[in-house]
Design an enzyme around this catalytic site. Structure first.
Site, PDB file in Angstrom:
ATOM      1  CD  GLU A 120      -2.128   2.977  13.326  1.00  0.00           C
ATOM      2  OE1 GLU A 120      -0.924   3.065  12.993  1.00  0.00           O
ATOM      3  OE2 GLU A 120      -2.631   1.922  13.741  1.00  0.00           O
ATOM      4  NE  ARG A 129       1.855  -0.718  16.380  1.00  0.00           N
ATOM      5  CZ  ARG A 129       2.758   0.235  16.095  1.00  0.00           C
ATOM      6  NH1 ARG A 129       2.716   1.404  16.727  1.00  0.00           N
ATOM      7  NH2 ARG A 129       3.688   0.041  15.205  1.00  0.00           N
TER       8      ARG A 129
HETATM    9  N1  MTE Z   1      -8.307   8.084   7.791  1.00  0.00           N
HETATM   10  C1  MTE Z   1      -9.440   7.900   7.081  1.00  0.00           C
HETATM   11  N2  MTE Z   1     -10.078   8.986   6.583  1.00  0.00           N
HETATM   12  N3  MTE Z   1      -9.952   6.660   6.858  1.00  0.00           N
HETATM   13  C2  MTE Z   1      -9.341   5.535   7.365  1.00  0.00           C
HETATM   14  O1  MTE Z   1      -9.805   4.416   7.141  1.00  0.00           O
HETATM   15  N4  MTE Z   1      -7.448   4.640   8.670  1.00  0.00           N
HETATM   16  C3  MTE Z   1      -6.470   4.924   9.711  1.00  0.00           C
HETATM   17  C4  MTE Z   1      -5.643   6.148   9.367  1.00  0.00           C
HETATM   18  N5  MTE Z   1      -6.497   7.241   8.963  1.00  0.00           N
HETATM   19  C5  MTE Z   1      -8.131   5.697   8.121  1.00  0.00           C
HETATM   20  C6  MTE Z   1      -7.636   7.020   8.285  1.00  0.00           C
HETATM   21  C7  MTE Z   1      -5.543   3.814   9.984  1.00  0.00           C
HETATM   22  S1  MTE Z   1      -6.065   2.550  10.965  1.00  0.00           S
HETATM   23  C8  MTE Z   1      -4.265   3.797   9.512  1.00  0.00           C
HETATM   24  S2  MTE Z   1      -3.187   2.577   9.926  1.00  0.00           S
HETATM   25  C9  MTE Z   1      -3.782   4.842   8.598  1.00  0.00           C
HETATM   26  O2  MTE Z   1      -4.766   5.810   8.290  1.00  0.00           O
HETATM   27  C10 MTE Z   1      -3.310   4.154   7.326  1.00  0.00           C
HETATM   28  O3  MTE Z   1      -2.904   5.038   6.356  1.00  0.00           O
HETATM   29  P1  MTE Z   1      -1.442   5.700   6.349  1.00  0.00           P
HETATM   30  O4  MTE Z   1      -0.448   4.625   6.580  1.00  0.00           O
HETATM   31  O5  MTE Z   1      -1.381   6.290   4.991  1.00  0.00           O
HETATM   32  O6  MTE Z   1      -1.451   6.724   7.434  1.00  0.00           O
HETATM   33 MO1  MOS Z   2      -4.331   0.753  10.903  1.00  0.00          MO
HETATM   34  S1  MOS Z   2      -5.139  -0.137  12.582  1.00  0.00           S
HETATM   35  O1  MOS Z   2      -2.730   0.018  11.213  1.00  0.00           O
HETATM   36  O2  MOS Z   2      -4.976  -0.231   9.680  1.00  0.00           O
END
Ligand code: MTE
Ligand code: MOS
Length: 791
Positions: A705, A319
């Site tokens: 992200e 990535r």
């Molecule tokens: N937001 C919160 N509040 N807590 C989290 O741990 N993880 C992030 C993001 N936002 C996270 C977060 C990461 S690393 C990812 S990959 C995505 O949320 C995963 O969730 P989604 O696929 O539903 O966006």
């Molecule tokens: Mo998020 S780094 O893809 O869990």
């Protein structure tokens, strides 16, 4: 418009709702894995025996004294493992190691009636080690050629020709540190075994299916013997994508061997010393520009610090390589990637998954070269944007590149960037010891798992006889609001009020074979699956209704008495994506998420201390499924990115003393997280309008992200503010993280830059982080030969 993305009138999606658990979160009623301990009788507690050495052979392990400690019930060692003694998917992570690979590596685990008993038992375990040589820094690993895994290459065009034809060529080294996840809830598992030997593990995991698989293979069982449930996580941020498996396996092993529930929850210190972090990266690059400042070629070698095992290092690297271009068209590209093997925690997924590290390289190139080209960085970035029809270096045509420009123009206007930059110039002219700067940076982030097979999801939707609805899906909730969105998707698809829909916790016996909740794709994937299940039910109900327009409850009751199935399993897979990892080419992403940030900072020249005065963000989430949730994700992601780039300073003991390999920043007292105090004085976030995304659930886009990378604007503003302490046209090399100390040294170099400032400015590292690995490219002489403005 596709059926998937068409949104009905009066939809539940698109409404600004609070997170479904917001009230429980703030009142303390929300249950996390470890809260279940108090509801579970006869629980045993697990405590690790951790290695004090970064690399050593275990020559003797004697647990007899531990067993004599009151309250100690059992010590788990390699001899107890009925299945495979390995916690990873790459089979390079022995759960109970014979050779320890980092300071903190657990040699064995002690089970006690209380946590204190287990801790005292762990102290009583006798371990003899034969220390082995250890590699603890990326620089050492590069010198020793200590690498692991594949070494992928992304190539397009002819980079030598591109550089030869360039009007200006610059080269340099860019280094960036890793980052600790610092989720509020540390790793936790609670395992039970029922009367038939069925293993049930509650785990704080982003990837219940993989936790299930690892637990099963450690125990020597088939997957159907093991169920994993995740109620919710107190944050995961990628740190619980692969790292929970071993802890869950230890708890499960303890439960199987003792017949009692076993709880394993890491203390903060254990979590910080034992679990993987964001990968730090080292990048060596050469970049060519034409006379107008357009990038003609970029060559770079990216080396990530993988730590002791592969974990997710290869996909993180992939990535990174797929994001070195960020939002910029570069005709000739040659990118090499490799993963260093070091005696540290096994670095892992972290919000952005390598994307931030890849993008930092090109942003650093542009930030350093703009003054040398004599082009305003705002203009330099804008000039290099992708336009319609152009493809990324790995061959995917960039859809909707005009959205970066639209977001950019909106930020320039609403952020009053031109006016403020004039004011900043006047301010800087009037203040010798305080400088301000305003920088603008774009984000382009690919959405989907690179690995095509992961782009599938399942859901289970039940409509009960009374018309109430219960949904289950394969994604986990870690605060990101996925469950909120899934409730909105189900209510919209079924056309029922939100209050009719409830959601049950994620479990592997409800929806099997799920992908990690990761890559920001969970709403796209699980939303597609939930919608699919709802539509199956609806199409049956429509036949029952036969055009009569019955109220929902009546229709459901009639369907039941007509023996019509009222529940369905839904499935979704992302269409139109493919990826060949052997040549690093394809169309791996369904679409790109875009954003732009403008940040203004003020730096104190005596200390390097700074403040972020104002940030303006325009971010593209498509047609938002849940605007408040998305706003929270943009703000939270941005602040977490600012933490990585400016505050959070992981320090490992790289000395040859007895502490070698130890993480010296292993608590909140020594590891500075962003807090309210570091928030910009003014933070304006807008969601890009007219951003419908065809072919994605209800026209939305992923949001988890991408906003992390909006924080580059703060880093670039700090660079420009530091440069403002020197003569016009000074190029400064800023360390990452740009802590006040690093900013001070950058300002110091700018101040000392005289007529020869170009040579001083590039690419020497900050004095406290010298770079001995950069001999090959002779950047300074190249700089002198080919450098431009002010050279
Ligand atoms: N937001 C919160 N509040 N807590 C989290 O741990 N993880 C992030 C993001 N936002 C996270 C977060 C990461 S690393 C990812 S990959 C995505 O949320 C995963 O969730 P989604 O696929 O539903 O966006
Ligand atoms: Mo998020 S780094 O893809 O869990």
């Amino acid at each position: 418009m596709s059926d998937l993305s068409r949104r009905p009138d009066d939809a539940a999606v698109g409404r600004a709702l609070a997170h479904e658990s917001a009230a429980q979160h703030v009142t303390g009623h929300a249950l996390y894995t470890d809260d279940l301990v108090h509801r579970t009788p006869h629980v045993l507690h697990a405590h690790p025996v951790c290695s004090p050495h970064p690399h050593a052979r275990v020559t003797r392990l004697d647990t007899s004294r531990a067993l004599a400690v009151e309250g100690v019930v059992r010590v788990l060692t390699a001899d107890d493992v009925p299945g495979t003694n390995d916690a990873g998917v790459k089979h390079d992570e022995p759960l109970f190691p014979e050779i320890v690979m980092f300071v903190g590596h657990a040699v064995c685990w002690v089970l006690g009636e209380t946590l204190e008993a287990a801790r005292l038992g762990a102290e009583a375990v006798e371990v003899d080690y034969e220390p082995l040589p250890a590699i603890v820094s990326l620089t050492e690993a590069i010198e020793a050629e200590s690498f692991q895994g594949g070494q992928p290459v992304v190539a397009r065009g002819d980079v030598e020709q591109g550089l030869a034809g360039a009007a200006h060529v610059f080269s340099g080294v860019t280094e960036m540190a890793g980052q600790e996840h610092f989720y509020l809830e540390t790793h936790a598992s609670l395992a039970l075994v029922d009367e038939a030997g069925q293993v049930f593990v509650q785990s704080s995991t982003q990837h219940p299916t993989e936790t299930q698989e690892i637990v099963a293979h450690v125990l020597g069982l088939d997957s159907h013997h093991v169920t994993v449930q995740c109620l919710r996580m107190g944050g995961g941020f990628g740190g619980k994508e692969m790292q929970p498996h071993g802890f869950a396996a230890v708890a499960a092993l303890g439960a199987v061997l003792t017949g009692r529930p076993v709880r394993l929850r890491l203390s903060r210190t254990h979590d910080m010393t034992m679990t993987g972090k964001r990968h730090g990266f080292h990048a060596q690059w050469r970049a060519g520009f034409d006379d107008d400042g357009r990038l003609t070629a970029l060559e770079a070698t990216l080396t990530s610090d993988g730590g002791w095992s592969l974990d997710l290092s290869e996909p993180v690297l992939a990535r990174a390589l797929c994001h070195v271009d960020n939002a910029y068209w570069i005709p000739h590209v040659l990118l090499h990637g490799r993963v260093a093997h070091t005696h540290k925690t096994s670095q892992t997924a972290f919000r952005g998954f390598g994307g931030p590290q890849g993008m930092l390289v090109v942003e650093d190139v542009l930030g350093r070269c703009a003054p040398l080209l004599g082009i305003d960085p705002v203009e330099l970035r804008r000039r290099n944007f992708y336009v319609e029809g152009q493809a990324t270096p790995y061959g995917q045509v960039v859809r909707h590149p005009e959205r970066v420009a639209a977001a950019w123009d909106q930020v320039m206007t609403t952020g009053e960037v031109e006016r403020r930059r004039r004011e900043i110039a006047a301010f800087n002219a009037a203040h010798e010891h305080t400088k301000r700067a305003l920088a603008v940076t774009p984000v382009k982030f690919g959405i989907s798992f690179n690995f095509t097979a992961f782009n599938q999801a399942g859901a289970l939707v039940h409509v009960y006889k009374d018309g109430s609805v219960l949904i289950n899906h394969g994604g986990t909730e870690m605060g990101q609001g996925l469950h909120t969105k899934m409730l909105q998707v189900a209510a919209t698809s079924l056309g029922v009020p939100l209050g009719k829909v409830r959601l049950a916790p994620t479990r592997t016996d409800k929806v099997p074979n799920t992908s990690a909740t990761a890559a920001s794709s969970s709403a796209d994937l699980n939303g597609g699956a939930v919608k699919n299940a709802c539509e199956q039910i609806l199409s049956r109900l429509r036949q029952v209704d036969a055009g009569r327009g019955l109220p929902w409850e009546d229709l459901v009751r009639e369907a039941y008495f007509s023996r019509v199935q009222l529940w369905a399993a839904g499935f979704y897979r992302t269409e139109g994506i493919h990826w060949d990892s052997t040549v690093m080419r394809g169309h791996p992403f369904k679409y790109f998420a875009y954003g732009v940030a403008a940040a203004e900072v003020e730096v104190d020249g005596f200390t390097g201390a700074y403040r972020t005065r104002r940030v303006d963000i325009v971010h593209d989430v498509g047609d938002s499924l849940s605007p408040l949730v998305d706003l929270g994700q943009v703000e939270g992601g941005f602040v977490q990115g600012v933490g990585w780039l400016t505050l959070e300073d992981l320090r490992w003991d790289e000395s040859s003393g007895p502490g070698r390999g130890r993480l010296t920043t292993q608590a909140a007292s020594t590891y500075k997280l962003p807090s309210i105090g570091e928030l910009p004085d003014e933070l304006n976030v807008a969601l890009l309008e007219h951003a419908h995304e065809d072919g994605v659930v209800y026209g939305s886009k992923a949001v988890g992200e991408p906003p992390v990378m909006l924080a580059f604007a703060v880093r670039e503003a700090l660079r420009e503010a530091a440069a403002a302490f020197g003569p016009d046209g000074t190029s400064v090399d800023l360390a990452s993280p740009a802590t006040p100390e690093a900013v001070f040294w950058a300002a110091e170099r700018a101040r000392s830059a005289g007529s020869d400032h170009v040579v001083e400015g590039l690419p020497g590292a900050v004095p406290d982080r010298p770079d001995p690995t950069a001999p090959a490219l002779h950047p300074r002489s190249e700089q002198a030969d080919r450098g431009t403005a002010g050279g």
